[in-house]
Scaffold this active site. Structure first.
Site, PDB file in Angstrom:
ATOM      1  N   LYS A 235      14.981 -22.841  -2.560  1.00  0.00           N
ATOM      2  CA  LYS A 235      14.572 -23.339  -3.873  1.00  0.00           C
ATOM      3  C   LYS A 235      14.778 -24.863  -3.961  1.00  0.00           C
ATOM      4  O   LYS A 235      14.034 -25.563  -4.620  1.00  0.00           O
ATOM      5  CB  LYS A 235      15.351 -22.632  -4.982  1.00  0.00           C
ATOM      6  CG  LYS A 235      15.009 -21.138  -5.100  1.00  0.00           C
ATOM      7  CD  LYS A 235      15.621 -20.475  -6.325  1.00  0.00           C
ATOM      8  CE  LYS A 235      15.279 -19.000  -6.378  1.00  0.00           C
ATOM      9  NZ  LYS A 235      15.675 -18.312  -7.585  1.00  0.00           N
TER      10      LYS A 235
ATOM     11  N   GLY B 220      19.205 -10.225  -8.907  1.00  0.00           N
ATOM     12  CA  GLY B 220      17.740 -10.145  -8.870  1.00  0.00           C
ATOM     13  C   GLY B 220      17.236  -8.886  -8.168  1.00  0.00           C
ATOM     14  O   GLY B 220      16.392  -8.162  -8.699  1.00  0.00           O
ATOM     15  N   ARG B 221      17.750  -8.609  -6.974  1.00  0.00           N
ATOM     16  CA  ARG B 221      17.235  -7.465  -6.209  1.00  0.00           C
ATOM     17  C   ARG B 221      17.753  -6.128  -6.733  1.00  0.00           C
ATOM     18  O   ARG B 221      17.407  -5.084  -6.204  1.00  0.00           O
ATOM     19  CB  ARG B 221      17.550  -7.640  -4.728  1.00  0.00           C
ATOM     20  CG  ARG B 221      19.015  -7.849  -4.419  1.00  0.00           C
ATOM     21  CD  ARG B 221      19.184  -8.405  -3.019  1.00  0.00           C
ATOM     22  NE  ARG B 221      20.540  -8.848  -2.733  1.00  0.00           N
ATOM     23  CZ  ARG B 221      21.049 -10.024  -3.102  1.00  0.00           C
ATOM     24  NH1 ARG B 221      20.320 -10.869  -3.813  1.00  0.00           N
ATOM     25  NH2 ARG B 221      22.276 -10.367  -2.784  1.00  0.00           N
TER      26      ARG B 221
ATOM     27  N   HIS C 264      -0.311   5.002  14.466  1.00  0.00           N
ATOM     28  CA  HIS C 264      -1.425   4.504  15.269  1.00  0.00           C
ATOM     29  C   HIS C 264      -1.235   3.047  15.651  1.00  0.00           C
ATOM     30  O   HIS C 264      -2.181   2.382  16.051  1.00  0.00           O
ATOM     31  CB  HIS C 264      -2.739   4.717  14.519  1.00  0.00           C
ATOM     32  CG  HIS C 264      -2.988   6.167  14.261  1.00  0.00           C
ATOM     33  ND1 HIS C 264      -3.751   6.950  15.087  1.00  0.00           N
ATOM     34  CD2 HIS C 264      -2.490   6.988  13.310  1.00  0.00           C
ATOM     35  CE1 HIS C 264      -3.751   8.201  14.634  1.00  0.00           C
ATOM     36  NE2 HIS C 264      -2.983   8.245  13.555  1.00  0.00           N
TER      37      HIS C 264
ATOM     38  N   LYS D 234      14.863 -14.466 -13.948  1.00  0.00           N
ATOM     39  CA  LYS D 234      16.246 -14.458 -14.429  1.00  0.00           C
ATOM     40  C   LYS D 234      16.651 -15.862 -14.889  1.00  0.00           C
ATOM     41  O   LYS D 234      17.175 -16.048 -15.962  1.00  0.00           O
ATOM     42  CB  LYS D 234      17.155 -13.957 -13.298  1.00  0.00           C
ATOM     43  CG  LYS D 234      18.602 -13.829 -13.669  1.00  0.00           C
ATOM     44  CD  LYS D 234      19.374 -13.160 -12.546  1.00  0.00           C
ATOM     45  CE  LYS D 234      20.867 -13.257 -12.767  1.00  0.00           C
ATOM     46  NZ  LYS D 234      21.635 -12.618 -11.695  1.00  0.00           N
TER      47      LYS D 234
ATOM     48  N   GLU E  48      18.668  -9.328   2.131  1.00  0.00           N
ATOM     49  CA  GLU E  48      19.206 -10.388   1.274  1.00  0.00           C
ATOM     50  C   GLU E  48      20.652 -10.042   0.903  1.00  0.00           C
ATOM     51  O   GLU E  48      21.473 -10.931   0.686  1.00  0.00           O
ATOM     52  CB  GLU E  48      18.350 -10.547   0.024  1.00  0.00           C
ATOM     53  CG  GLU E  48      18.599 -11.847  -0.712  1.00  0.00           C
ATOM     54  CD  GLU E  48      17.603 -12.086  -1.830  1.00  0.00           C
ATOM     55  OE1 GLU E  48      16.394 -12.215  -1.538  1.00  0.00           O
ATOM     56  OE2 GLU E  48      18.018 -12.127  -2.990  1.00  0.00           O
TER      57      GLU E  48
ATOM     58  N   GLU F 182       8.079 -21.214  -8.019  1.00  0.00           N
ATOM     59  CA  GLU F 182       6.852 -20.416  -7.888  1.00  0.00           C
ATOM     60  C   GLU F 182       6.453 -19.819  -9.235  1.00  0.00           C
ATOM     61  O   GLU F 182       5.300 -19.887  -9.659  1.00  0.00           O
ATOM     62  CB  GLU F 182       7.058 -19.264  -6.891  1.00  0.00           C
ATOM     63  CG  GLU F 182       7.231 -19.684  -5.450  1.00  0.00           C
ATOM     64  CD  GLU F 182       8.685 -19.949  -5.074  1.00  0.00           C
ATOM     65  OE1 GLU F 182       9.494 -20.293  -5.958  1.00  0.00           O
ATOM     66  OE2 GLU F 182       9.006 -19.824  -3.877  1.00  0.00           O
TER      67      GLU F 182
HETATM   68  C1  G6Q Z   1      17.342 -11.741  -5.672  1.00  0.00           C
HETATM   69  C2  G6Q Z   1      17.210 -13.151  -5.383  1.00  0.00           C
HETATM   70  C3  G6Q Z   1      15.818 -13.704  -5.524  1.00  0.00           C
HETATM   71  C4  G6Q Z   1      15.376 -13.898  -6.981  1.00  0.00           C
HETATM   72  C5  G6Q Z   1      14.123 -14.751  -6.999  1.00  0.00           C
HETATM   73  C6  G6Q Z   1      13.605 -14.962  -8.401  1.00  0.00           C
HETATM   74  O1  G6Q Z   1      18.356 -11.094  -5.584  1.00  0.00           O
HETATM   75  O2  G6Q Z   1      18.127 -13.889  -6.106  1.00  0.00           O
HETATM   76  O3  G6Q Z   1      14.858 -12.914  -4.866  1.00  0.00           O
HETATM   77  O4  G6Q Z   1      15.175 -12.675  -7.581  1.00  0.00           O
HETATM   78  O5  G6Q Z   1      14.369 -15.957  -6.369  1.00  0.00           O
HETATM   79  O6  G6Q Z   1      14.567 -15.570  -9.209  1.00  0.00           O
HETATM   80  P1  G6Q Z   1      14.354 -15.679 -10.758  1.00  0.00           P
HETATM   81  O7  G6Q Z   1      14.294 -14.301 -11.332  1.00  0.00           O
HETATM   82  O8  G6Q Z   1      15.502 -16.462 -11.298  1.00  0.00           O
HETATM   83  O9  G6Q Z   1      13.029 -16.387 -10.972  1.00  0.00           O
END
Ligand code: G6Q
Length: 528
Positions: free
Chosen positions: A495, A266-267, A384, A205, A352, A211
């Site tokens: 971050k 994001g989620r 199990h 986003k 989250e 990462e």
């Molecule tokens: C989701 C969070 C988090 C995010 C990641 C990746 O709701 O904000 O999990 O999706 O940190 O972020 P970017 O899409 O900006 O790389």
């Protein structure tokens, strides 16, 4: 504060009266309970009879929801009000799956000029090109491997949906998902792939996440080491992002970028362009079926009375255990191997969103708990291992069982055996089993609650409905806890922190004025 509301206090008093009632007695007193305490929406059947609730409990829980303004909050979300107050954003993942013509987003994003269905259409064209071997790599070989690079919300949805809908996927294409900054993730995902036939989807986003940018950079080098020409990048990389400038800076042609908007968290983003890998895997038509499943549950949530509204009921009953029985966790137990990543996906969605300790007014929460800890594994595997604790431990673990009438891979008696286990487990948890005399360790005390969610078969639409069910369950709980489920400052902290510490990992660089534990660890890492 929530605990000052008479509707909350009424539930506390009610808990004192019925908290120790046994499910055996509740069922004995009402032969129709199993049918009565059930509901259906968007192709999902929910049995919530095996809960430690009476009709009065449900009435009081619904009254709490009304008292906390849930109806108004639902309407505000769907209307596109800026309910994510801490980030001053609307929350409109529901607009991502609204049918063409009904999407609010057209009016919400004038500056981007590209509303939801335009992006979906562009994604569809691109997905078909890849699926039909018409998207060629730099050396004119068709793309066969798709590697999604993203993390958190830009990874968990795509990987979960790919696994869940693998049955419908194009088996001639290979899909990999790289998320961890640990180089092992990238190395193992690409070890048997050839750059000439590989397409990277860089899904971020913000396009600044450490990462993802690190993995994308390594992917760039991996491609260039083999193809030796920066022009190759435009054939082997596409971006999914809200940040065109950053995408261009990275060197990806913005013609190869699929956008989304700040009102998609994001989620909550797997229905946006973040779902590109899913769409390539299952095709645009199946992707739209999935969106229709989400939408069907959205409409149910938006319009059904609370007493028969499945996400509201699930949210309220979950809250009943969390806030009154002090249950710490919820186990999510899908009896379907394709849903193996579903618990991991739900962990982000639930924790989250509702792992917060400050109210919408900015007050510290005291006197009540917010999000439960979600965890789980597919059945029957979990049986199990950790089911022992659920059956006989000292903790109360409400469970969500998820199963399907039909298997996508009918094989002998497998499916009946699988489903016999679902029904047997929820029954044993609820009703228990007496022990032979003198063998208390063989006793199952029962009274351990569960939902059972049953659907015909795992289709794209059913997956959509299932995810939306949990999304709105999370929303319901967040509304009552009076928190903002749509920010994630805890993630943002992570971050920033690593970036601060990174320079001090180099041997000889100045050590920060840090706590003695961090200092000792840094010295050891630097081997000083
Ligand atoms: C989701 C969070 C988090 C995010 C990641 C990746 O709701 O904000 O999990 O999706 O940190 O972020 P970017 O899409 O900006 O790389």
């Amino acid at each position: 504060m929530l605990t000052d509301r008479p509707s909350y206090q009424a539930l506390q008093a009610h808990y004192a009266q019925i908290g120790s009632l046994h499910l055996r007695d509740l069922f004995a007193a009402d032969p129709g309970r199993g049918e009565r305490l059930s509901g259906e929406a968007a192709g999902l059947y929910l049995d919530y009879s095996k809960h430690r609730v009476t009709d009065e409990t449900l009435r009081l829980l619904v009254a709490l929801a009304e008292d906390c303004g849930l109806r108004g909050k639902i309407d505000a979300m769907f209307r596109g009000e800026r309910i994510n107050t801490t980030e001053d954003r609307a929350v409109l993942h529901t607009a991502l799956r609204a049918p063409r013509g009904q999407s609010l987003s057209a009016t919400l994003v004038p500056e981007s000029g590209e509303p939801v269905h335009e992006v979906l259409d562009r994604m569809s064209i691109f997905a078909e090109l890849v699926r039909n071997r018409e998207w060629l790599g730099f050396t004119s070989k068709p793309i066969r491997n798709i590697v999604n690079i993203g993390i958190g919300g830009s990874d968990l949805g795509p990987v979960m949906a790919y696994e869940a809908l693998r049955h419908y996927s194009n088996r001639e294409l290979t899909f990999r998902f790289v998320s961890n900054v640990d180089g092992t993730d990238f190395a193992e995902a690409t070890r048997d792939l050839h750059p000439e036939e590989t397409l990277f989807i860089v899904a971020s986003k913000t396009f600044t996440t450490l990462e993802t940018m690190t993995n994308a950079q390594s992917a760039r080098e991996w491609v260039l080491n083999s193809l030796h020409d920066p022009l190759a990048i435009s054939r082997h990389f596409v971006a999914v992002s809200t940040a065109a400038k950053e995408v261009a800076q990275f060197g990806i042609d913005t013609d190869n970028m699929f956008g989304f908007w700040d009102w998609v968290g994001g989620r909550y983003s797997m229905d946006s362009a973040i779902g590109l890998a899913t769409m390539i895997a299952i095709g645009p038509a199946a992707f739209r079926e999935m969106l229709a499943g989400f939408h069907a549950m959205d409409e149910h949530f938006r319009t059904a009375p609370f007493a028969s509204n499945l996400p509201v009921l699930m949210g309220l009953i979950g809250l009943w255990y969390n806030n009154f029985f002090n249950a710490q966790t919820v186990a999510v137990l899908p009896y379907d191997q394709y849903l193996k990543r579903f618990p991991a996906y739900l962990q982000q969605l639930t924790m989250e969103s509702n792992g917060k300790r400050v109210t919408l007014e900015g007050e510290s929460i005291t006197g009540y708990q917010t999000s439960a800890i979600y965890w789980g594994e597919p059945g029957t595997n979990g049986q199990h291992s950790f089911y022992q604790l659920i059956h006989q431990g000292t903790k109360l673990v409400p469970c969500d069982f998820i199963g399907f009438r039909q298997s996508l891979n009918p094989l002998g008696e497998h499916h009946d055996l699988l489903m016999a286990n679902v029904f047997a487990q929820s029954k044993a948890l609820a009703f228990g089993q007496a022990a032979p005399p003198g063998q208390p360790y063989r006793e199952f005390d029962g009274n351990r609650p569960s939902n059972t969610i049953l659907a015909e078969r795992l289709t794209p639409a059913i997956l959509g409905a299932l995810i939306a069910l949990y999304e709105h369950c999370v929303f319901t709980q967040g509304a009552i806890w009076n928190i903002n489920p749509f920010d994630q400052f805890g993630v943002q902290l992570g971050k920033v922190l690593a970036q601060e510490i990174l320079p001090s990992l180099k041997k000889g660089s100045p050590l920060p004025a840090d706590d003695s534990s961090t200092l000792a660890l840094l010295r050891r890492y630097r081997a000083e």
